[in-house]
Scaffold this motif. Structure first.
Motif, PDB file in Angstrom:
ATOM      1  N   VAL A   1      -2.860   9.137  -2.340  1.00 51.88           N
ATOM      2  CA  VAL A   1      -3.182  10.540  -2.880  1.00 51.88           C
ATOM      3  C   VAL A   1      -2.458  11.597  -1.846  1.00 51.88           C
ATOM      4  CG1 VAL A   1      -5.173  12.331  -2.620  1.00 51.88           C
ATOM      5  CG2 VAL A   1      -5.399  10.134  -3.557  1.00 51.88           C
ATOM      6  N   LEU A   2      -2.210  11.484  -0.654  1.00 49.05           N
ATOM      7  CA  LEU A   2      -1.193  12.403   0.215  1.00 49.05           C
ATOM      8  C   LEU A   2       0.048  12.333  -0.082  1.00 49.05           C
ATOM      9  CD1 LEU A   2      -2.538  11.534   3.860  1.00 49.05           C
ATOM     10  CD2 LEU A   2      -3.257  13.337   2.193  1.00 49.05           C
ATOM     11  N   ALA A   3       0.715  11.259  -0.907  1.00 45.82           N
ATOM     12  CA  ALA A   3       2.051  11.389  -1.452  1.00 45.82           C
ATOM     13  C   ALA A   3       2.074  12.367  -2.599  1.00 45.82           C
ATOM     14  CB  ALA A   3       2.588   9.958  -1.720  1.00 45.82           C
ATOM     15  N   LEU A   4       0.991  12.047  -3.425  1.00 44.39           N
ATOM     16  CA  LEU A   4       0.996  12.913  -4.649  1.00 44.39           C
ATOM     17  C   LEU A   4       0.644  14.479  -4.349  1.00 44.39           C
ATOM     18  CD1 LEU A   4      -1.648  10.451  -6.849  1.00 44.39           C
ATOM     19  CD2 LEU A   4       0.855  11.363  -7.539  1.00 44.39           C
ATOM     20  N   SER A   5       0.001  14.609  -3.308  1.00 44.50           N
ATOM     21  CA  SER A   5      -0.406  15.869  -2.976  1.00 44.50           C
ATOM     22  C   SER A   5       0.644  16.630  -2.409  1.00 44.50           C
ATOM     23  CB  SER A   5      -1.545  15.706  -1.850  1.00 44.50           C
ATOM     24  OG  SER A   5      -2.017  17.165  -1.737  1.00 44.50           O
ATOM     25  N   GLU A   6       1.703  15.908  -1.806  1.00 44.25           N
ATOM     26  CA  GLU A   6       2.828  16.368  -1.117  1.00 44.25           C
ATOM     27  C   GLU A   6       3.824  16.789  -2.099  1.00 44.25           C
ATOM     28  OE1 GLU A   6       4.860  14.064   1.802  1.00 44.25           O
ATOM     29  OE2 GLU A   6       6.450  15.589   1.976  1.00 44.25           O
ATOM     30  N   GLY A   7       3.870  15.792  -3.062  1.00 46.38           N
ATOM     31  CA  GLY A   7       5.015  15.929  -4.256  1.00 46.38           C
ATOM     32  C   GLY A   7       4.579  17.512  -5.104  1.00 46.38           C
ATOM     33  N   ALA A   8       3.147  17.652  -4.872  1.00 44.53           N
ATOM     34  CA  ALA A   8       2.961  18.865  -5.792  1.00 44.53           C
ATOM     35  C   ALA A   8       3.428  20.128  -5.124  1.00 44.53           C
ATOM     36  CB  ALA A   8       1.448  18.901  -5.908  1.00 44.53           C
ATOM     37  N   THR A   9       3.379  20.161  -3.835  1.00 48.86           N
ATOM     38  CA  THR A   9       3.983  21.393  -3.370  1.00 48.86           C
ATOM     39  C   THR A   9       5.379  21.900  -3.796  1.00 48.86           C
ATOM     40  OG1 THR A   9       5.010  20.113  -1.215  1.00 48.86           O
ATOM     41  CG2 THR A   9       2.581  20.771  -0.952  1.00 48.86           C
ATOM     42  N   ASP A  10       6.157  21.116  -4.063  1.00 53.65           N
ATOM     43  CA  ASP A  10       7.337  21.542  -4.465  1.00 53.65           C
ATOM     44  C   ASP A  10       8.053  20.555  -5.730  1.00 53.65           C
ATOM     45  OD1 ASP A  10      10.514  22.756  -3.156  1.00 53.65           O
ATOM     46  OD2 ASP A  10       9.657  22.585  -5.039  1.00 53.65           O
TER      47      ASP A  10
ATOM     48  N   TRP B   1      -4.963  19.348  -6.144  1.00 49.70           N
ATOM     49  CA  TRP B   1      -4.536  18.549  -5.009  1.00 49.70           C
ATOM     50  C   TRP B   1      -5.133  19.067  -3.755  1.00 49.70           C
ATOM     51  CZ3 TRP B   1      -4.453  13.764  -6.096  1.00 49.70           C
ATOM     52  CH2 TRP B   1      -3.613  13.544  -7.267  1.00 49.70           C
ATOM     53  N   GLU B   2      -5.023  20.434  -3.600  1.00 51.31           N
ATOM     54  CA  GLU B   2      -5.482  21.142  -2.367  1.00 51.31           C
ATOM     55  C   GLU B   2      -7.017  20.703  -2.171  1.00 51.31           C
ATOM     56  OE1 GLU B   2      -4.301  25.102  -2.964  1.00 51.31           O
ATOM     57  OE2 GLU B   2      -2.443  24.837  -1.892  1.00 51.31           O
ATOM     58  N   ARG B   3      -7.779  20.763  -3.261  1.00 53.52           N
ATOM     59  CA  ARG B   3      -9.177  20.482  -3.242  1.00 53.52           C
ATOM     60  C   ARG B   3      -9.505  19.084  -3.021  1.00 53.52           C
ATOM     61  NH1 ARG B   3     -12.697  22.346  -8.778  1.00 53.52           N
ATOM     62  NH2 ARG B   3     -14.284  21.126  -7.960  1.00 53.52           N
ATOM     63  N   ILE B   4      -8.454  18.136  -3.460  1.00 57.63           N
ATOM     64  CA  ILE B   4      -8.724  16.805  -3.239  1.00 57.63           C
ATOM     65  C   ILE B   4      -8.160  16.050  -1.926  1.00 57.63           C
ATOM     66  CG2 ILE B   4      -7.749  14.548  -4.285  1.00 57.63           C
ATOM     67  CD1 ILE B   4      -9.901  15.967  -6.031  1.00 57.63           C
ATOM     68  N   THR B   5      -7.327  16.959  -1.304  1.00 51.00           N
ATOM     69  CA  THR B   5      -6.643  16.414   0.075  1.00 51.00           C
ATOM     70  C   THR B   5      -7.648  15.840   0.905  1.00 51.00           C
ATOM     71  OG1 THR B   5      -4.592  17.574  -0.571  1.00 51.00           O
ATOM     72  CG2 THR B   5      -5.161  16.592   1.598  1.00 51.00           C
ATOM     73  N   PRO B   6      -8.853  16.976   1.190  1.00 53.48           N
ATOM     74  CA  PRO B   6     -10.039  16.765   2.254  1.00 53.48           C
ATOM     75  C   PRO B   6     -10.570  15.199   2.011  1.00 53.48           C
ATOM     76  CG  PRO B   6     -10.174  18.687   1.418  1.00 53.48           C
ATOM     77  CD  PRO B   6      -9.065  18.023   0.593  1.00 53.48           C
ATOM     78  N   VAL B   7     -10.787  14.954   0.634  1.00 55.73           N
ATOM     79  CA  VAL B   7     -11.347  13.618   0.448  1.00 55.73           C
ATOM     80  C   VAL B   7     -10.538  12.366  -0.307  1.00 55.73           C
ATOM     81  CG1 VAL B   7     -13.651  14.511  -0.082  1.00 55.73           C
ATOM     82  CG2 VAL B   7     -12.047  14.730  -1.787  1.00 55.73           C
ATOM     83  N   ALA B   8      -9.107  12.435   0.241  1.00 52.02           N
ATOM     84  CA  ALA B   8      -8.034  11.893  -0.150  1.00 52.02           C
ATOM     85  C   ALA B   8      -8.420  10.342  -0.276  1.00 52.02           C
ATOM     86  CB  ALA B   8      -7.014  11.943   0.485  1.00 52.02           C
ATOM     87  N   GLN B   9      -8.993   9.916   0.820  1.00 50.89           N
ATOM     88  CA  GLN B   9      -9.169   8.277   0.678  1.00 50.89           C
ATOM     89  C   GLN B   9     -10.381   8.021  -0.155  1.00 50.89           C
ATOM     90  OE1 GLN B   9     -10.400   7.252   4.790  1.00 50.89           O
ATOM     91  NE2 GLN B   9     -12.632   7.622   4.496  1.00 50.89           N
ATOM     92  N   ASP B  10     -11.262   8.917  -0.307  1.00 54.39           N
ATOM     93  CA  ASP B  10     -12.417   8.643  -1.433  1.00 54.39           C
ATOM     94  C   ASP B  10     -11.882   8.445  -3.099  1.00 54.39           C
ATOM     95  OD1 ASP B  10     -14.508  10.458   0.631  1.00 54.39           O
ATOM     96  OD2 ASP B  10     -14.455   8.135   0.274  1.00 54.39           O
ATOM     97  N   ILE B  11     -10.941   9.489  -2.975  1.00 56.01           N
ATOM     98  CA  ILE B  11     -10.367   9.545  -4.655  1.00 56.01           C
ATOM     99  C   ILE B  11      -9.362   8.549  -4.687  1.00 56.01           C
ATOM    100  CG2 ILE B  11      -8.975  11.141  -5.931  1.00 56.01           C
ATOM    101  CD1 ILE B  11     -11.729  12.394  -5.649  1.00 56.01           C
TER     102      ILE B  11
END
Lengths: 147, 141
Positions: free
Chosen positions: B63-72, B14-24
């Motif tokens: 994607v941002l919600a998925l990414s945030e969830g992954a932090t904890d 998710w850290e790799r994906i976050t910069p291209v969140a909207q595309d993914i």
């Protein structure tokens, strides 16, 4: 009878023309056994499946993966009558191998993912849809003779 | 059940994906709309054609919600509480669509990460997305 658009026929033929049966089959089956570990129940005498590393290098699994993907050739050659083309294989999986048909969908999902990883951007939404439809029809045909 | 190693793998992806969140996100949504046309019924008020501003913005949110969830991951039910309420009482999206979107997200990740998205990463991510979907649907009934 299943209706296939020209795009779908070309896409499916195109995918199979390009894949390396051995690599794709081995990777897809290994993926299935790793991602859905309960599927290992059917591979009791296939040697070491202890962890992901072992599964990925297991030669019996690799060989079997190739056999499975080659089994899809039958559908490719009989697109307009996949139902009947799989009668024999369906009976085999039901009466002899006793495989829960839900596993067909799991393998199909893993094969799709494997192709996506191999094809990258070429595996776009429309290609994904065509391939998923193809696998859905094959899986349905494989389930038909269960009783 | 997610091991420590798997949680790290998930976070790294998710850290790799976050910069291209909207595309993914937009691509995963588009794949879902193409393979599960019933899912489009929830978007009749938006323009969800490929690369539309609505699709990109919506994809980014997800994607941002998925990414945030992954932090904890152990705190998913706390992190997702507002989204749980929104989905249960306002959006009321049938949870079968969570499965469709999760699978299309996996396909999108596979297409973009190629060999990096190996079986162990796929297994971990599949488990994470299933857990996320289950928590998201908790307030439904």
């Amino acid at each position: 009878m299943v209706e296939w658009t020209d795009f779908e026929r070309q896409t499916i033929a195109g995918i199979f023309a390009k894949i390396d049966y051995e690599t794709t089959g081995a990777t897809a089956l290994a993926r299935c056994l790793i991602v859905y570990p309960w599927t290992q129940r059917y591979f009791g005498n296939f040697g070491n499946l202890y962890n992901a590393g072992a599964i990925k290098i297991n030669p019996l699994i690799a060989k079997h993966g190739t056999i499975i993907v080659h089994g899809l050739d039958r559908a490719l050659k009989n697109l307009d009558n996949i139902k009947d083309a799989y009668t024999e294989l369906s009976v085999l999986h039901s009466d002899k191998l006793h495989v829960d048909p839900d596993n067909f969908r799991l393998f199909s999902d893993c094969l799709t993912l494997t192709l996506a990883a191999q094809m990258g951007a070429d595996f776009n939404a429309d290609v994904q849809a065509a391939f998923q439809k193809f696998m859905l029809v094959v899986v349905s045909a494989l389930k038909r003779q269960y009783h | 059940m997610l091991s420590k190693k798997e949680k790290k793998m998930i976070l790294r992806i998710w850290e790799r994906i976050t910069p291209v969140a909207q595309d993914i996100g937009a691509e995963a949504l588009l794949r879902m709309f193409t393979t599960a046309p019933g899912s489009k019924t929830y978007f009749s008020h938006l323009d969800i054609s490929p690369r539309s501003p609505h699709l990109l913005s919506h994809g980014k949110k997800i994607v941002l919600a998925l990414s945030e969830g992954a932090t904890d991951i152990s705190q998913l039910s706390v992190t997702l509480a507002p989204l749980q309420t929104m989905h249960a009482y306002q959006l009321r999206i049938d949870p079968s669509n969570f499965k469709h979107l999760s699978y299309c997200m996996l396909v999108t990740l596979a297409c973009h990460l190629g060999d990096d998205f190996m079986a162990e990463a796929h297994a971990a991510m599949d488990k994470y997305l299933s857990a996320f979907a289950a928590v998201l649907a908790l307030k439904y009934r």
